[in-house]
Write a protein that holds these residues in place. Structure first.
Motif, PDB file in Angstrom:
ATOM      1  N   LYS A 169       0.842  -1.195   0.000  1.00 16.75           N
ATOM      2  CA  LYS A 169       0.000   0.000   0.000  1.00 16.75           C
ATOM      3  C   LYS A 169       0.879   1.247   0.000  1.00 16.75           C
ATOM      4  O   LYS A 169       2.022   1.213   0.466  1.00 16.75           O
ATOM      5  CB  LYS A 169      -0.922  -0.005   1.213  1.00 16.75           C
ATOM      6  N   LYS A 170       0.330   2.343  -0.499  1.00 18.87           N
ATOM      7  CA  LYS A 170       1.075   3.592  -0.514  1.00 18.87           C
ATOM      8  C   LYS A 170       0.693   4.428   0.701  1.00 18.87           C
ATOM      9  O   LYS A 170      -0.442   4.882   0.829  1.00 18.87           O
ATOM     10  CB  LYS A 170       0.812   4.368  -1.799  1.00 18.87           C
ATOM     11  N   TYR A 171       1.660   4.607   1.598  1.00 20.07           N
ATOM     12  CA  TYR A 171       1.419   5.348   2.828  1.00 20.07           C
ATOM     13  C   TYR A 171       1.976   6.767   2.724  1.00 20.07           C
ATOM     14  O   TYR A 171       2.740   7.087   1.794  1.00 20.07           O
ATOM     15  CB  TYR A 171       2.076   4.619   4.004  1.00 20.07           C
ATOM     16  N   LYS A 172       1.590   7.581   3.671  1.00 16.80           N
ATOM     17  CA  LYS A 172       2.139   8.936   3.729  1.00 16.80           C
ATOM     18  C   LYS A 172       3.659   8.869   3.829  1.00 16.80           C
ATOM     19  O   LYS A 172       4.374   9.635   3.180  1.00 16.80           O
ATOM     20  CB  LYS A 172       1.553   9.681   4.931  1.00 16.80           C
ATOM     21  N   LYS A 173       4.152   7.905   4.609  1.00 15.69           N
ATOM     22  CA  LYS A 173       5.609   7.714   4.772  1.00 15.69           C
ATOM     23  C   LYS A 173       5.861   6.385   5.475  1.00 15.69           C
ATOM     24  O   LYS A 173       5.060   5.933   6.288  1.00 15.69           O
ATOM     25  CB  LYS A 173       6.195   8.856   5.616  1.00 15.69           C
ATOM     26  N   ILE A 174       6.987   5.779   5.144  1.00 13.92           N
ATOM     27  CA  ILE A 174       7.485   4.646   5.925  1.00 13.92           C
ATOM     28  C   ILE A 174       8.816   5.076   6.525  1.00 13.92           C
ATOM     29  O   ILE A 174       9.729   5.489   5.810  1.00 13.92           O
ATOM     30  CB  ILE A 174       7.670   3.383   5.060  1.00 13.92           C
ATOM     31  N   ILE A 175       8.898   5.005   7.838  1.00 15.70           N
ATOM     32  CA  ILE A 175      10.124   5.363   8.550  1.00 15.70           C
ATOM     33  C   ILE A 175      10.689   4.108   9.202  1.00 15.70           C
ATOM     34  O   ILE A 175      10.013   3.424   9.971  1.00 15.70           O
ATOM     35  CB  ILE A 175       9.857   6.456   9.610  1.00 15.70           C
ATOM     36  N   LEU A 176      11.923   3.807   8.870  1.00 14.63           N
ATOM     37  CA  LEU A 176      12.591   2.615   9.381  1.00 14.63           C
ATOM     38  C   LEU A 176      13.645   3.022  10.397  1.00 14.63           C
ATOM     39  O   LEU A 176      14.402   3.965  10.168  1.00 14.63           O
ATOM     40  CB  LEU A 176      13.243   1.845   8.228  1.00 14.63           C
ATOM     41  N   LEU A 177      13.698   2.307  11.498  1.00 16.47           N
ATOM     42  CA  LEU A 177      14.697   2.548  12.537  1.00 16.47           C
ATOM     43  C   LEU A 177      15.546   1.295  12.678  1.00 16.47           C
ATOM     44  O   LEU A 177      15.059   0.253  13.134  1.00 16.47           O
ATOM     45  CB  LEU A 177      14.022   2.892  13.872  1.00 16.47           C
ATOM     46  N   ALA A 178      16.791   1.376  12.229  1.00 13.19           N
ATOM     47  CA  ALA A 178      17.704   0.224  12.264  1.00 13.19           C
ATOM     48  C   ALA A 178      17.022  -1.036  11.729  1.00 13.19           C
ATOM     49  O   ALA A 178      16.938  -2.053  12.413  1.00 13.19           O
ATOM     50  CB  ALA A 178      18.214  -0.003  13.686  1.00 13.19           C
ATOM     51  N   PRO A 179      16.538  -0.999  10.487  1.00 11.47           N
ATOM     52  CA  PRO A 179      15.741  -2.110   9.960  1.00 11.47           C
ATOM     53  C   PRO A 179      16.570  -3.341   9.581  1.00 11.47           C
ATOM     54  O   PRO A 179      17.636  -3.235   8.987  1.00 11.47           O
ATOM     55  CB  PRO A 179      15.110  -1.497   8.708  1.00 11.47           C
ATOM     56  N   ALA A 180      16.040  -4.510   9.921  1.00 15.01           N
ATOM     57  CA  ALA A 180      16.687  -5.782   9.563  1.00 15.01           C
ATOM     58  C   ALA A 180      16.077  -6.268   8.255  1.00 15.01           C
ATOM     59  O   ALA A 180      15.080  -6.991   8.250  1.00 15.01           O
ATOM     60  CB  ALA A 180      16.481  -6.805  10.672  1.00 15.01           C
ATOM     61  N   VAL A 181      16.682  -5.873   7.122  1.00 16.48           N
ATOM     62  CA  VAL A 181      16.054  -6.091   5.817  1.00 16.48           C
ATOM     63  C   VAL A 181      16.912  -6.869   4.822  1.00 16.48           C
ATOM     64  O   VAL A 181      16.477  -7.131   3.703  1.00 16.48           O
ATOM     65  CB  VAL A 181      15.671  -4.726   5.187  1.00 16.48           C
ATOM     66  N   PHE A 182      18.120  -7.242   5.221  1.00 14.08           N
ATOM     67  CA  PHE A 182      19.063  -7.853   4.280  1.00 14.08           C
ATOM     68  C   PHE A 182      19.600  -9.152   4.867  1.00 14.08           C
ATOM     69  O   PHE A 182      20.305  -9.151   5.876  1.00 14.08           O
ATOM     70  CB  PHE A 182      20.195  -6.866   3.999  1.00 14.08           C
ATOM     71  N   SER A 183      19.280 -10.272   4.232  1.00 13.73           N
ATOM     72  CA  SER A 183      19.604 -11.597   4.778  1.00 13.73           C
ATOM     73  C   SER A 183      21.103 -11.820   4.957  1.00 13.73           C
ATOM     74  O   SER A 183      21.533 -12.496   5.896  1.00 13.73           O
ATOM     75  CB  SER A 183      19.012 -12.701   3.892  1.00 13.73           C
ATOM     76  N   ASN A 184      21.900 -11.255   4.060  1.00 10.66           N
ATOM     77  CA  ASN A 184      23.354 -11.461   4.138  1.00 10.66           C
ATOM     78  C   ASN A 184      23.994 -10.775   5.339  1.00 10.66           C
ATOM     79  O   ASN A 184      25.159 -11.041   5.657  1.00 10.66           O
ATOM     80  CB  ASN A 184      24.037 -10.965   2.860  1.00 10.66           C
ATOM     81  N   LYS A 185      23.247  -9.893   5.988  1.00  9.16           N
ATOM     82  CA  LYS A 185      23.785  -9.173   7.137  1.00  9.16           C
ATOM     83  C   LYS A 185      23.044  -9.521   8.432  1.00  9.16           C
ATOM     84  O   LYS A 185      23.005  -8.743   9.379  1.00  9.16           O
ATOM     85  CB  LYS A 185      23.732  -7.658   6.888  1.00  9.16           C
ATOM     86  N   GLU A 186      22.471 -10.719   8.458  1.00  4.30           N
ATOM     87  CA  GLU A 186      21.838 -11.196   9.687  1.00  4.30           C
ATOM     88  C   GLU A 186      22.911 -11.654  10.667  1.00  4.30           C
ATOM     89  O   GLU A 186      23.720 -12.543  10.347  1.00  4.30           O
ATOM     90  CB  GLU A 186      20.898 -12.367   9.392  1.00  4.30           C
ATOM     91  N   VAL A 187      22.945 -11.064  11.846  1.00  2.75           N
ATOM     92  CA  VAL A 187      23.913 -11.431  12.879  1.00  2.75           C
ATOM     93  C   VAL A 187      23.300 -12.517  13.768  1.00  2.75           C
ATOM     94  O   VAL A 187      22.180 -12.369  14.253  1.00  2.75           O
ATOM     95  CB  VAL A 187      24.290 -10.199  13.737  1.00  2.75           C
TER      96      VAL A 187
END
Length: 286
Positions: free
Chosen positions: A162-180
Motif C-alpha cells: 500500500k502507498k502510505y504517507k511515509k514509511i520510517i525505518l529505525l535500524a531495519p533488519a532487511v538484508f539476509s546477508n547481514k543477519e547477525v
C-alpha cells in the motif's frame, strides 16, 4: 587457617548463588509482558485519554494501545511496529509525548508472540505480520498513515504494497546477508537450556533463526514498495548492522529513499536518540 578459608569459600559460593538467583528473577520479571492494568496505570497521569484494547486477527489475540479514544481522520496517524524482542511499550516515550499527541494519532501494538496472549508463539512470517498490520489499520486512509518499523518491524512495514504517507525505518533488519547470529542463541538451541529461557526470549530466538530465510523472499522487491521511505540507522550497530540500510540505499531510487546516519550510535537508537527521532517524526507530519 584452612577452616577459615573453607568457611569463606562457602560464604562466597552462597553469595554467588544468591546473586545468580536474583539476576535470573530480575531477567524473568523484565522479560514478562506487562499486564494490561499496569500499562493503564503508567498512562493514567497523561492529560489525554488512551484506549488499550484487545483485537483478533485470524485466531490470534493481541493488544493495541491508541493514544486517543477515537482516531481523528483529519490528522496523520503514526503506527509503531516493534522489533524482536519487543513490546507495545518500546515506544513509550513517543506515545507519552504531548507535542506528538497534539499533532498526530499514535498507535502501538504487541506483535504475536510478544504480548500477554500466545506468548512465545511467533509466526516466523513477515507476510503474516504485514497482513495483521494492514488489518489493524484497514479503516484509516493509507495516505494519512506513517509506519514506523524498528529492527524486525522494518521489513513488516516494507512488505506492505500500500502507498502510505511515509514509511520510517529505525535500524531495519532487511538484508539476509547481514543477519547477525549471536552466540546466545545456543541457549535456545540446547535442549537442556531451551525451556529455562523466558517465553518472549524463546519467541525472539525462534524468529531470529528463521528470519534470514524469510527475508530472502522479500529483499529483492523492496524497491517495488510504492511509499517514500526514510531509514534512520546508527553506524555502530552490532545487532542489525548499518549495511542493512546501505542495501536499501543501493537498491531504491534516491527520489524515493533517504538515509539518515547516526554517527557512533548502536541498536538502541529508539531510546538513546529519542529527541532526534522525535524531531524527524514531526518533520514528516507536514
Amino acid at each position: 587457617m584452612k577452616k577459615r578459608l573453607k568457611k569463606i569459600g562457602k560464604i562466597t559460593l552462597l553469595l554467588v548463588v544468591l546473586l545468580l538467583i536474583v539476576l535470573i528473577a530480575l531477567f524473568y520479571q523484565f522479560s514478562t509482558p506487562k499486564a494490561t492494568h499496569k500499562i493503564e496505570k503508567e498512562f493514567e497521569k497523561l492529560s489525554f485519554p488512551i484506549s488499550l484494547s484487545t483485537k483478533t486477527y485470524q485466531k490470534y489475540k493481541y493488544r493495541v494501545l491508541e493514544l486517543q479514544k477515537k482516531i481523528d481522520t483529519t490528522l496523520p496517524t503514526i503506527v509503531f511496529i516493534h522489533g524482536s524482542i519487543g513490546s507495545i511499550l518500546d515506544f513509550k516515550k513517543y506515545l507519552m509525548d504531548e507535542e506528538l499527541n497534539s499533532r498526530v494519532n499514535l498507535i502501538s501494538y504487541d506483535r504475536i508472540g510478544y504480548g500477554i496472549y500466545h506468548t512465545g508463539n511467533v509466526q516466523e512470517s513477515i507476510q503474516f505480520e504485514t497482513n495483521l498490520l494492514e488489518d489493524l489499520i484497514k479503516n484509516i486512509p493509507s495516505k494519512k498513515v506513517i509506519l514506523v518499523g524498528y529492527s524486525y518491524g522494518g521489513p513488516i512495514a516494507l512488505a506492505s504494497k500500500k502507498k502510505y504517507k511515509k514509511i520510517i525505518l529505525l535500524a531495519p533488519a532487511v538484508f539476509s546477508n547481514k543477519e547477525v547470529m549471536p552466540w546466545a542463541l545456543n541457549f535456545y538451541k540446547w535442549k537442556l537450556t531451551k525451556n529455562l529461557i523466558p517465553k518472549t526470549w524463546q519467541a525472539a530466538s525462534k524468529e531470529k533463526l528463521s528470519h534470514q530465510k524469510d527475508l530472502e523472499k522479500f529483499e529483492n522487491s523492496w524497491n517495488k514498495n510504492p511509499s517514500t521511505i526514510l531509514s534512520i540507522h546508527g553506524n555502530d550497530d552490532g545487532i542489525v548492522p548499518y549495511e542493512n540500510s546501505l542495501y536499501l540505499k543501493n537498491n531504491i531510487s534516491p527520489q524515493q529513499f533517504e538515509l539518515v546516519t547516526l554517527d557512533g550510535v548502536g541498536h538502541g537508537l529508539v531510546w538513546s536518540n529519542f529527541k532526534q527521532i522525535k524531531s524527524i517524526l514531526l518533520q514528516q507530519i507536514n
